[in-house]
Write a protein that holds these residues in place. Structure first.
Motif, PDB file in Angstrom:
ATOM      1  N   PRO A   1       1.094  -1.176  -0.203  1.00  0.00           N
ATOM      2  CA  PRO A   1       0.001  -0.169   0.062  1.00  0.00           C
ATOM      3  C   PRO A   1       1.360   1.209  -0.105  1.00  0.00           C
ATOM      4  O   PRO A   1       1.945   1.704   0.572  1.00  0.00           O
ATOM      5  N   ALA A   2       0.412   2.386  -1.141  1.00  0.00           N
ATOM      6  CA  ALA A   2       0.955   3.521  -0.937  1.00  0.00           C
ATOM      7  C   ALA A   2       0.230   4.658  -1.184  1.00  0.00           C
ATOM      8  O   ALA A   2      -0.739   5.146  -1.475  1.00  0.00           O
ATOM      9  N   HIS A   3       0.542   5.598   0.211  1.00  0.00           N
ATOM     10  CA  HIS A   3      -0.021   6.994   0.031  1.00  0.00           C
ATOM     11  C   HIS A   3       1.126   8.067  -0.310  1.00  0.00           C
ATOM     12  O   HIS A   3       2.407   8.351   0.624  1.00  0.00           O
ATOM     13  N   ASP A   4       0.793   8.753  -0.876  1.00  0.00           N
ATOM     14  CA  ASP A   4       2.353   9.878  -1.460  1.00  0.00           C
ATOM     15  C   ASP A   4       3.781   9.772  -0.842  1.00  0.00           C
ATOM     16  O   ASP A   4       3.920  10.223  -0.440  1.00  0.00           O
TER      17      ASP A   4
ATOM     18  N   LEU B   1       9.190   5.603  -2.576  1.00  0.00           N
ATOM     19  CA  LEU B   1       8.751   3.738  -3.049  1.00  0.00           C
ATOM     20  C   LEU B   1      10.269   3.436  -4.099  1.00  0.00           C
ATOM     21  O   LEU B   1       9.766   2.249  -3.969  1.00  0.00           O
ATOM     22  N   ALA B   2      10.758   4.206  -5.357  1.00  0.00           N
ATOM     23  CA  ALA B   2      12.157   3.665  -5.878  1.00  0.00           C
ATOM     24  C   ALA B   2      12.745   2.519  -4.685  1.00  0.00           C
ATOM     25  O   ALA B   2      13.281   2.124  -5.061  1.00  0.00           O
TER      26      ALA B   2
ATOM     27  N   ASN C   1      -2.982   4.408  -2.803  1.00  0.00           N
ATOM     28  CA  ASN C   1      -4.007   4.930  -1.905  1.00  0.00           C
ATOM     29  C   ASN C   1      -4.084   6.877  -1.972  1.00  0.00           C
ATOM     30  O   ASN C   1      -3.737   6.940  -1.068  1.00  0.00           O
ATOM     31  N   ALA C   2      -5.404   7.115  -2.796  1.00  0.00           N
ATOM     32  CA  ALA C   2      -5.870   8.577  -2.809  1.00  0.00           C
ATOM     33  C   ALA C   2      -3.895   9.278  -2.962  1.00  0.00           C
ATOM     34  O   ALA C   2      -4.288  10.635  -2.509  1.00  0.00           O
ATOM     35  N   SER C   3      -2.802   9.228  -3.501  1.00  0.00           N
ATOM     36  CA  SER C   3      -2.059   9.734  -3.669  1.00  0.00           C
ATOM     37  C   SER C   3      -2.143  11.295  -4.287  1.00  0.00           C
ATOM     38  O   SER C   3      -3.514  11.316  -5.540  1.00  0.00           O
TER      39      SER C   3
ATOM     40  N   ALA D   1       5.305   1.003   1.665  1.00  0.00           N
ATOM     41  CA  ALA D   1       5.889   1.851   0.383  1.00  0.00           C
ATOM     42  C   ALA D   1       7.142   2.691   0.690  1.00  0.00           C
ATOM     43  O   ALA D   1       8.416   3.289   0.636  1.00  0.00           O
ATOM     44  N   ASP D   2       7.648   2.260   2.824  1.00  0.00           N
ATOM     45  CA  ASP D   2       8.953   3.100   3.081  1.00  0.00           C
ATOM     46  C   ASP D   2       9.786   2.546   3.520  1.00  0.00           C
ATOM     47  O   ASP D   2      10.492   2.719   5.043  1.00  0.00           O
TER      48      ASP D   2
END
Length: 243
Positions: free
Chosen positions: A6-9, A14-15, A36-38, A91-92
């Motif tokens: 899952p990833a938000h902003d 993320l890379a 997620n709503a980024s 994602a972090d």
């Protein structure tokens, strides 16, 4: 096996997570990134990675903000596409190279829920900060075990284990049986763990499943605020989760 992120902003981080997944020794999985709503370039980074990834990659969107919603949508999407084993990181975070292999082996040996080991990322804090993070994680684990409402006499079938949502693996069958991840903002880990504990005793800990966890909450909240968070007391005056 599918890996769900899952990833938000998370355009800034993320890379690194995707590169860590590409470096896995066991790459026989499909990666699913849930945007997620980024409002930044998170989704674009994931789609660019997909063009040269060493495994299949899918990117979907979940407009309902909240890590629980993103994870639940992602897991159910993967199950609908045939996944029988599910693993999750965030994602972090940086899964170490043996992470997916350890998750697969653990679920094969003991189908159920597998909780991995988290440690601090080495690129965000110095030795003192990383040590402090480790102490907070251990305190949270102890607090969870000693908390009266987590006692086996409350109807749970398994003892309490420290469960970090950014380092977990579960069978699709069990995920559906417990009703999935609570569709709400973080924290969701304790609620999900206790739902599994009410259903089964098939919960194990795999020390070979290692994820390097972001310590940015420590920078945003300070030691006391981070302790409050990990002891499940919310973010207090600090507002929303900085992730």
């Amino acid at each position: 096996m599918w890996v769900v992120v899952p990833a938000h902003d998370e355009a800034a981080r993320l890379a690194d997570t995707l590169r860590a997944l590409a470096a896995q020794r066991d790459r026989a999985f499909t990666l699913l990134v849930v945007d997620n709503a980024s409002t930044d370039g998170t989704g674009a980074i994931a789609r660019e990675f997909a063009t040269g990834a060493p495994f299949p990659v899918e990117v979907i969107e979940e407009p309902e903000k909240g890590v629980g919603s993103a994870v639940d949508t992602g897991f159910r999407h993967a199950i609908g596409r045939g996944a029988t084993m599910l693993a999750r990181t965030d994602a972090d975070c940086l899964p170490r190279p043996g992470w997916t292999g350890a998750a697969r082996a653990a679920l094969t040996d003991s189908p159920g829920l597998v909780c991995g080991r988290i440690t601090a990322r080495r690129d965000e804090h110095g030795p003192l900060g990383r040590t402090g993070f480790g102490v907070l994680v251990r305190l949270a684990a102890l607090f969870g075990r000693l908390r009266p409402e987590h006692a086996r006499r409350k109807g749970y079938k398994a003892p309490y284990r420290m469960h970090a949502g950014n380092n977990m693996a579960i069978t699709s069958e069990l995920y559906l049986a417990v009703g999935g991840m609570p569709r709400r903002p973080s924290p969701t880990d304790r609620l999900f763990l206790n739902a599994v504990r009410r259903h089964t005793d098939r919960i194990s800990h795999c020390r070979a499943m290692v994820v390097e966890n972001s310590t940015r909450r420590l920078r945003a909240y300070g030691v006391a605020g981070t302790a409050r968070w990990y002891l499940d007391q919310g973010s207090g005056r600090h507002g929303t989760d900085p992730r």
